[in-house]
Structure formats: structure tokens, C-alpha cells
Design a protein around this motif. Structure first.
Motif, PDB file in Angstrom:
ATOM      1  N   LYS A  48       0.823  -1.215   0.000  1.00 51.15           N
ATOM      2  CA  LYS A  48       0.000   0.000   0.000  1.00 51.15           C
ATOM      3  C   LYS A  48       0.855   1.262   0.000  1.00 51.15           C
ATOM      4  O   LYS A  48       0.406   2.313  -0.453  1.00 51.15           O
ATOM      5  CB  LYS A  48      -0.962  -0.018   1.191  1.00 51.15           C
ATOM      6  CG  LYS A  48      -2.107  -1.005   0.982  1.00 51.15           C
ATOM      7  CD  LYS A  48      -3.085  -1.031   2.116  1.00 51.15           C
ATOM      8  CE  LYS A  48      -4.225  -2.003   1.793  1.00 51.15           C
ATOM      9  NZ  LYS A  48      -5.212  -2.110   2.860  1.00 51.15           N
ATOM     10  N   ILE A  91       1.771   2.221  -3.751  1.00 49.43           N
ATOM     11  CA  ILE A  91       0.753   2.916  -4.559  1.00 49.43           C
ATOM     12  C   ILE A  91       0.218   4.167  -3.849  1.00 49.43           C
ATOM     13  O   ILE A  91      -0.700   4.830  -4.324  1.00 49.43           O
ATOM     14  CB  ILE A  91      -0.386   1.927  -4.940  1.00 49.43           C
ATOM     15  CG1 ILE A  91      -1.252   2.491  -6.056  1.00 49.43           C
ATOM     16  CG2 ILE A  91      -1.196   1.500  -3.742  1.00 49.43           C
ATOM     17  CD1 ILE A  91      -2.236   1.503  -6.650  1.00 49.43           C
ATOM     18  N   GLY A  92       0.799   4.483  -2.708  1.00 49.53           N
ATOM     19  CA  GLY A  92       0.429   5.725  -2.013  1.00 49.53           C
ATOM     20  C   GLY A  92      -0.858   5.644  -1.213  1.00 49.53           C
ATOM     21  O   GLY A  92      -1.411   6.676  -0.823  1.00 49.53           O
ATOM     22  N   LEU A  93      -1.369   4.420  -0.960  1.00 46.94           N
ATOM     23  CA  LEU A  93      -2.567   4.306  -0.118  1.00 46.94           C
ATOM     24  C   LEU A  93      -2.208   4.561   1.341  1.00 46.94           C
ATOM     25  O   LEU A  93      -3.051   4.959   2.143  1.00 46.94           O
ATOM     26  CB  LEU A  93      -3.199   2.912  -0.257  1.00 46.94           C
ATOM     27  CG  LEU A  93      -3.826   2.585  -1.608  1.00 46.94           C
ATOM     28  CD1 LEU A  93      -4.338   1.163  -1.639  1.00 46.94           C
ATOM     29  CD2 LEU A  93      -4.956   3.555  -1.936  1.00 46.94           C
ATOM     30  N   GLU A 103      -3.503  13.743  -2.094  1.00 43.70           N
ATOM     31  CA  GLU A 103      -4.343  12.726  -2.738  1.00 43.70           C
ATOM     32  C   GLU A 103      -4.604  13.046  -4.217  1.00 43.70           C
ATOM     33  O   GLU A 103      -4.606  12.144  -5.054  1.00 43.70           O
ATOM     34  CB  GLU A 103      -5.658  12.607  -1.959  1.00 43.70           C
ATOM     35  CG  GLU A 103      -6.550  11.451  -2.345  1.00 43.70           C
ATOM     36  CD  GLU A 103      -5.991  10.066  -1.994  1.00 43.70           C
ATOM     37  OE1 GLU A 103      -5.091   9.968  -1.137  1.00 43.70           O
ATOM     38  OE2 GLU A 103      -6.437   9.091  -2.620  1.00 43.70           O
ATOM     39  N   ARG A 104      -4.790  14.307  -4.541  1.00 43.88           N
ATOM     40  CA  ARG A 104      -5.083  14.661  -5.949  1.00 43.88           C
ATOM     41  C   ARG A 104      -3.856  14.472  -6.836  1.00 43.88           C
ATOM     42  O   ARG A 104      -3.979  14.051  -7.988  1.00 43.88           O
ATOM     43  CB  ARG A 104      -5.582  16.103  -6.054  1.00 43.88           C
ATOM     44  CG  ARG A 104      -6.960  16.261  -5.472  1.00 43.88           C
ATOM     45  CD  ARG A 104      -7.801  17.329  -6.120  1.00 43.88           C
ATOM     46  NE  ARG A 104      -9.067  17.384  -5.410  1.00 43.88           N
ATOM     47  CZ  ARG A 104     -10.120  16.622  -5.692  1.00 43.88           C
ATOM     48  NH1 ARG A 104     -10.061  15.760  -6.689  1.00 43.88           N
ATOM     49  NH2 ARG A 104     -11.216  16.706  -4.972  1.00 43.88           N
ATOM     50  N   LEU A 107      -3.426  10.828  -7.701  1.00 40.80           N
ATOM     51  CA  LEU A 107      -4.336  10.255  -8.703  1.00 40.80           C
ATOM     52  C   LEU A 107      -3.620  10.121 -10.047  1.00 40.80           C
ATOM     53  O   LEU A 107      -3.799   9.150 -10.770  1.00 40.80           O
ATOM     54  CB  LEU A 107      -5.590  11.125  -8.866  1.00 40.80           C
ATOM     55  CG  LEU A 107      -6.501  11.267  -7.642  1.00 40.80           C
ATOM     56  CD1 LEU A 107      -7.710  12.118  -7.992  1.00 40.80           C
ATOM     57  CD2 LEU A 107      -6.950   9.915  -7.122  1.00 40.80           C
ATOM     58  N   ARG A 165      -1.268   7.184  -9.892  1.00 38.90           N
ATOM     59  CA  ARG A 165      -1.974   5.896  -9.820  1.00 38.90           C
ATOM     60  C   ARG A 165      -2.535   5.442 -11.160  1.00 38.90           C
ATOM     61  O   ARG A 165      -2.952   4.300 -11.302  1.00 38.90           O
ATOM     62  CB  ARG A 165      -3.101   5.978  -8.784  1.00 38.90           C
ATOM     63  CG  ARG A 165      -2.573   6.049  -7.357  1.00 38.90           C
ATOM     64  CD  ARG A 165      -3.686   5.892  -6.357  1.00 38.90           C
ATOM     65  NE  ARG A 165      -3.230   6.187  -5.023  1.00 38.90           N
ATOM     66  CZ  ARG A 165      -3.810   7.040  -4.186  1.00 38.90           C
ATOM     67  NH1 ARG A 165      -4.908   7.677  -4.559  1.00 38.90           N
ATOM     68  NH2 ARG A 165      -3.328   7.241  -2.988  1.00 38.90           N
ATOM     69  N   ARG A 166      -2.581   6.349 -12.136  1.00 33.39           N
ATOM     70  CA  ARG A 166      -3.040   5.916 -13.466  1.00 33.39           C
ATOM     71  C   ARG A 166      -2.079   4.907 -14.078  1.00 33.39           C
ATOM     72  O   ARG A 166      -2.418   4.226 -15.038  1.00 33.39           O
ATOM     73  CB  ARG A 166      -3.176   7.131 -14.390  1.00 33.39           C
ATOM     74  CG  ARG A 166      -4.414   7.931 -14.050  1.00 33.39           C
ATOM     75  CD  ARG A 166      -4.525   9.179 -14.883  1.00 33.39           C
ATOM     76  NE  ARG A 166      -5.524  10.067 -14.310  1.00 33.39           N
ATOM     77  CZ  ARG A 166      -6.562  10.550 -14.973  1.00 33.39           C
ATOM     78  NH1 ARG A 166      -6.738  10.237 -16.219  1.00 33.39           N
ATOM     79  NH2 ARG A 166      -7.415  11.340 -14.369  1.00 33.39           N
ATOM     80  N   ARG A 182     -14.672   6.864 -15.771  1.00 34.64           N
ATOM     81  CA  ARG A 182     -14.282   8.037 -14.977  1.00 34.64           C
ATOM     82  C   ARG A 182     -13.190   8.853 -15.657  1.00 34.64           C
ATOM     83  O   ARG A 182     -13.183  10.070 -15.566  1.00 34.64           O
ATOM     84  CB  ARG A 182     -13.753   7.591 -13.602  1.00 34.64           C
ATOM     85  CG  ARG A 182     -14.788   7.000 -12.695  1.00 34.64           C
ATOM     86  CD  ARG A 182     -15.624   8.046 -12.010  1.00 34.64           C
ATOM     87  NE  ARG A 182     -14.837   8.973 -11.215  1.00 34.64           N
ATOM     88  CZ  ARG A 182     -15.312  10.120 -10.738  1.00 34.64           C
ATOM     89  NH1 ARG A 182     -16.549  10.476 -11.000  1.00 34.64           N
ATOM     90  NH2 ARG A 182     -14.556  10.908 -10.016  1.00 34.64           N
ATOM     91  N   ASN A 183     -12.255   8.167 -16.299  1.00 31.37           N
ATOM     92  CA  ASN A 183     -11.032   8.865 -16.716  1.00 31.37           C
ATOM     93  C   ASN A 183     -10.831   8.988 -18.212  1.00 31.37           C
ATOM     94  O   ASN A 183      -9.914   9.656 -18.648  1.00 31.37           O
ATOM     95  CB  ASN A 183      -9.812   8.168 -16.092  1.00 31.37           C
ATOM     96  CG  ASN A 183      -9.907   8.129 -14.575  1.00 31.37           C
ATOM     97  OD1 ASN A 183     -10.316   9.092 -13.955  1.00 31.37           O
ATOM     98  ND2 ASN A 183      -9.546   7.006 -13.983  1.00 31.37           N
ATOM     99  N   ARG A 188      -9.483   4.631  -4.940  1.00 32.81           N
ATOM    100  CA  ARG A 188      -8.257   5.439  -5.023  1.00 32.81           C
ATOM    101  C   ARG A 188      -7.271   4.841  -6.020  1.00 32.81           C
ATOM    102  O   ARG A 188      -6.620   5.570  -6.757  1.00 32.81           O
ATOM    103  CB  ARG A 188      -7.615   5.557  -3.638  1.00 32.81           C
ATOM    104  CG  ARG A 188      -8.516   6.319  -2.640  1.00 32.81           C
ATOM    105  CD  ARG A 188      -8.057   6.130  -1.207  1.00 32.81           C
ATOM    106  NE  ARG A 188      -6.828   6.822  -0.920  1.00 32.81           N
ATOM    107  CZ  ARG A 188      -6.049   6.553   0.134  1.00 32.81           C
ATOM    108  NH1 ARG A 188      -6.400   5.617   0.988  1.00 32.81           N
ATOM    109  NH2 ARG A 188      -4.942   7.229   0.330  1.00 32.81           N
ATOM    110  N   ALA A 195      -7.673   5.737  -9.652  1.00 31.48           N
ATOM    111  CA  ALA A 195      -7.464   7.163  -9.937  1.00 31.48           C
ATOM    112  C   ALA A 195      -8.729   7.987  -9.752  1.00 31.48           C
ATOM    113  O   ALA A 195      -9.031   8.892 -10.524  1.00 31.48           O
ATOM    114  CB  ALA A 195      -6.881   7.340 -11.333  1.00 31.48           C
ATOM    115  N   HIS A 206     -10.840  10.160  -6.813  1.00 26.19           N
ATOM    116  CA  HIS A 206     -10.803  10.720  -5.461  1.00 26.19           C
ATOM    117  C   HIS A 206     -12.110  10.350  -4.740  1.00 26.19           C
ATOM    118  O   HIS A 206     -13.194  10.647  -5.253  1.00 26.19           O
ATOM    119  CB  HIS A 206     -10.655  12.237  -5.540  1.00 26.19           C
ATOM    120  CG  HIS A 206     -10.138  12.852  -4.284  1.00 26.19           C
ATOM    121  ND1 HIS A 206     -10.769  12.700  -3.076  1.00 26.19           N
ATOM    122  CD2 HIS A 206      -9.026  13.600  -4.037  1.00 26.19           C
ATOM    123  CE1 HIS A 206     -10.082  13.335  -2.150  1.00 26.19           C
ATOM    124  NE2 HIS A 206      -9.019  13.888  -2.702  1.00 26.19           N
TER     125      HIS A 206
END
Lengths: 253, 259
Positions: free
Chosen positions: A45, A48-50, A70-71, A74, A77-78, A105-106, B129, B132, B134
Motif C-alpha cells: 500500500k 501505490i500511495g494508499l 491525494e489529488r 491520482l 496511480r493511473r 471516470r477517466n 483510489r 485514480a 478521489h
């Protein structure tokens, strides 16, 4: 490339990681093994920065992700896909909606293109035609496969697996191992597998890291680690509660 | 001050700080349009449409019992036709928004905390998370926005049903003169009363959804953690609504009358 430098992590007064450092090259496949509760999942974790370490750095392609909010994470994490121990499927959504989640979403794709890509990854994980099922209708192995399909649909560069075969029977575990290898070879991804299943570690790891006592205790090629005379490694590989009963040999195979 | 009181106070202040940060994050996401629109539509349906029955019954019976109690007292001093005026002012500025918010807190605030709490303990929030996304954009913003949209509308319905119920009891059951009653109600129930009620409803909608989201996102492990988060969400949101109602009443009365 994934690099951890001198990670220290405490939960209240319990130290889980203590000066943990390692480096995983692009395209490499690494199995992290160790006893239950030794901090393997916590380490994953951090990658992946959790979770954030109390001290130390985690570098993804040379970029330290520890100070990121957190932003900002993101974006990093892609590049990742992660398969959770319990699959962590969104239980209010169908299989197709789960798998298509990141795409919807992305990325701006048409519904037809999204459906086509969902069908393709479900085919890759040997679950064709399950789009309309709900997670509650799936077996443990199927849930893991859907979790993997969800993780790889946007073709990440790094795939993390947290105990992918825990709770599965040996035959399903074997099929999951093959799936991990298929995804690795097909998508050319960096693979990090946290497991205490020796067969999985031996099969999917080009390199094995063994955690013990909050640190990386052993590191090397699978044959090197599995044949190590180190008593801690032997005890774990042989799976004996009493270290005196461990033997130096290739028992786990 | 002993240690446990200090710890409780510190934990309360920490919680207040965290919920403020959550509100700021949600507001920032809202201003940059990072909203899951499909999720928002569902949440408006869940918070607004699915709360209709409970809110309408609460509003109607509150208006009816208020009319009956007011009539019993006013009848003694021959002020029967002022009954509906009391019902109108009370429903618009106080009972409508507060009771609607409390009823929706019991239904929606608890459901939000339980749903998000379950997602947390089953690692679904971590999964969001890693995909990707939030969690504030996907989970908090649609729910808070739905609360802000739905609560004023539900409150307006509750007020309408309350006044209608009060009219039915006063005029239909106790035979109060309908024309004088209606005229007195319109005379004494001003735009300010209605504005106060709807502004309160807007703020209460934000409070109950934000507290539900916060309790869910910070819930402890296992089924016990989810259960505790659900209870705490209802209690904390209800108390916050009642306390803030007092200050809003004083503040809005002064502000709107000054305009």
C-alpha cells in the motif's frame, strides 16, 4: 521503476516497517513473501500511495510520491492496477460496471467502445459473458478475476497483487497464477505479488523478497531464496512452527 | 481537567477539524465540477424522492397536532382564528426544516454512514483510489449536493402539508372561520419566515450528509465499526442540527430583517 528508501511505518506504538529499502525494475516480476501480519500488505500500500510512511521515500519512475497529496497521487496511480485480497469489487455495480469504472471516470469513450474493452479483458481473465452478473453471484476465484480485469482495463504499467490466491482452492490458485503470468507477458507490466503461498511466489516471481521482523530479510532469485540455509527463511519455506524441524532442501516444491 | 475529559475534548476538536477539511475538499471539487453526475442523480433520488413518505407524514401530523394544541389554548381567549397563523409561522421557520432534517438524518444520514463505512472496511474506498478516483469526488460530493438540493424541496413539501393538515384540523374539525384563519395566516407568515426555513433546510441538508460521509469514511474495522459509525452519524448530525438551529434562528432573523 519502483524504489523504496528506508521506509519506517508505525501504527500507534507498533512498528510495522523499519528501514525497508528495495528496488524493482520496469517489467520485473517480484514476489514479496513473509508470515501473516509481517507488513507485506502495508508495504504494497506504500508503493501505490494508499499509506504514507512516517519516514523514507517511495519513488515511482524517479518521482517521490510521499509528499504528494491525494489529488497529485491520482495522476501517479493511473500507471497502477491493484488486485485486492478480498477483490474489493463495488457491490452496488455489475461486473461490467466494475470493470468499466476507471474507463468511464477517466477516459471519454463511447459506450460501444467501453463495452468492447470490457468484453476483451473479461475474455483475458477467462470470464467471458459475465458482464451482467453481480459480485454477490461470483465465487472467490471469479471475484479475483474480475478484480484483475478491473485493474488492467486501462493497461497500467505496474500491477500489484495483494494475496491473490488466499482463500482459494489449489486448482483455482493455479489458474490465478497462470493468469498473473499471462497478464505480465501479454501487457509487459511490472508485477508485484504479495503472498504467503510458496507455490505462487515460486511460479510468478523472477525475484523474491522475504519480509521478517519488519525488514526485508532475504532477497534473490526464487531458487536462491528457496534453497537458502538461513534458519528464518527455512522455517518459513518449510512451513514449520518449530525452527528445529526445518531442513535445508527443496521441500516447498 | 482530568485526562479523559482532555482526550474527549481533543478527539472532538480533531473530528471538527477533519470534517471542516472534508467540507473544504468537497467544496473545492464542486467548484471545479469534479462531480460524478450519474451518481448525483441517483443520490437526489435516494435522498429526495425516497424520503417523501416519511417527510410528508411528519409534516402533515406535526401541522395537525400543532393546530389542535394551539386551538385548545387560543379558544380559551377567543383567538381561534389566530390558530393557523401560529401553524404557518412555526411550520415555515422552525418545525418544517428541523423535523424534516431530523427525519432525513434518521433515514439518509444513517444509510450514508453505513454504505460508506462498509465500503471502507471492505477496501472498496482504497479500490476507488487505485482507480485514480478521489473518494471525495465520487462519494462525498454527490451526497452533499443531493442533500443541498433535496432538503429545501422536502422542507417546502413538509411545510405545505403541515399547513394543510393544520387547516383541516382547525377548520374541518374545530370549525374555525376559514376566511379569517387564512387571512390571519397570510398576514403573520411573512416571506422572511419562509426564507429562514428554506435557508435552514439548505444548511441542514449539508450538515446531515457531510456528517454521514465523514462518519462512514472514518469508521472503525469490522461490523462493529460500521454499526458504531452509523449510530454516531445520526446522533452527531441530529445534535449539530439542533444546536445550529438556535444560532441560525438568531442570525437569520437579524440578517433578513435588516435587508
Amino acid at each position: 521503476m519502483i524504489e523504496a528508501r528506508h521506509l519506517l511505518k508505525r501504527f500507534d506504538d507498533q512498528t510495522v516497517l523499519d528501514d525497508v529499502s528495495f528496488r524493482i525494475e520496469n517489467g520485473e516480476s517480484v514476489a514479496i513473501i513473509g508470515r501473516s501480519g509481517c507488513g507485506k500488505s502495508v508495504l504494497l500500500k506504500h508503493v501505490i500511495g494508499l499509506l504514507k510512511p512516517d519516514r523514507g521515500e517511495v519513488l515511482i519512475d524517479g518521482e517521490n510520491i510521499v509528499p504528494m497529496d491525494e489529488r497529485q497521487l491520482l495522476r501517479v496511480r493511473r500507471n497502477f492496477g491493484m488486485v485486492f485480497q478480498g477483490a474489493a469489487l463495488f457491490d452496488s455495480m455489475s461486473v461490467a460496471e466494475n470493470v468499466a469504472f476507471a474507463l468511464r471516470r477517466n477516459e471519454n469513450l463511447t459506450e460501444a467502445e467501453t463495452a468492447r474493452r470490457v468484453a476483451r479483458v473479461l475474455e483475458m481473465v477467462d470470464l467471458p459473458g459475465t458482464e451482467d452478473k453481480n459480485p454477490a453471484e461470483l465465487s472467490g476465484g471469479m471475484r479475483k478475476r474480475v478484480g484483475l480485469a478491473r485493474a488492467i482495463i486501462y493497461e497500467p504499467q505496474i500491477v500489484l497483487y495483494d494475496e491473490p490466491t488466499t482463500g482459494l482452492d489449489p486448482i483455482v490458485s493455479d489458474s490465478i497464477d497462470h493468469l498473473i503470468l499471462r497478464v505480465r507477458d501479454h501487457l509487459k507490466v511490472t508485477t508485484v505479488v504479495v503472498t504467503h503461498d510458496m507455490r505462487t511466489a515460486r511460479r510468478v516471481g523472477q525475484r523474491v523478497l522475504m519480509m521478517h521482523d519488519r525488514k526485508i530479510h532475504a532477497s534473490g532469485a526464487p531458487e536462491e531464496v528457496f534453497n537458502s540455509p538461513d534458519p528464518v527463511v527455512r522455517q518459513f519455506i518449510d512451513g514449520v512452527a518449530d525452527p528445529e524441524k526445518s531442513t535445508h532442501g527443496n521441500i516447498a516444491s | 481537567m482530568n485526562l479523559s475529559v482532555k482526550q474527549t475534548l481533543a478527539a472532538w476538536l480533531a473530528g471538527l477539524g477533519q470534517i471542516t477539511l472534508l467540507a473544504r475538499e468537497a467544496a473545492a471539487a464542486l467548484l471545479t465540477f469534479k462531480v460524478a453526475w450519474r451518481n448525483l442523480i441517483y443520490q437526489v433520488y435516494f435522498v429526495g424522492v425516497k424520503s417523501q413518505t416519511v417527510v410528508l407524514i411528519t409534516g402533515a401530523f406535526t401541522g395537525m397536532v400543532l393546530a389542535a394544541q394551539t386551538y385548545f389554548q387560543f379558544h380559551k381567549v377567543k383567538m381561534d382564528t389566530a390558530t393557523l397563523a401560529v401553524v404557518g409561522v412555526s411550520m415555515c421557520s422552525e418545525l418544517g426544516p428541523v423535523l424534516t432534517a431530523l427525519m432525513v438524518t434518521g433515514r439518509v444520514g444513517a444509510a450514508i454512514a453505513a454504505e460508506i463505512g462498509t465500503m471502507r472496511v471492505t477496501e472498496q474506498i482504497d479500490a476507488l483510489r487505485t482507480l485514480a478516483t478521489h473518494p471525495v469526488d465520487y462519494l462525498v460530493v454527490p451526497r452533499v449536493l443531493a442533500g443541498l438540493i433535496a432538503l429545501p424541496l422536502l422542507t417546502a413539501e413538509s411545510i405545505s402539508l403541515g399547513i394543510a393538515g393544520g387547516y383541516g384540523v382547525g377548520v374541518g374539525l374545530y370549525g374555525i372561520d376559514p376566511v379569517y384563519s387564512w387571512a390571519h395566516m397570510l398576514k403573520y407568515t411573512g416571506d422572511t419566515d419562509l426564507s429562514i426555513g428554506l435557508i435552514k433546510a439548505l444548511i441542514f441538508g449539508g450538515i446531515l450528509t457531510l456528517v454521514g460521509c465523514y462518519k462512514g469514511m472514518t469508521c472503525g474495522v469490522g461490523a462493529e465499526g460500521v454499526g458504531k459509525a452509523t449510530t454516531e452519524a445520526v446522533v452527531a448530525a441530529s445534535i449539530t442540527i439542533l444546536i445550529s438551529d438556535f444560532f441560525l434562528t438568531l442570525g437569520l432573523e437579524r440578517l433578513l430583517n435588516a435587508l
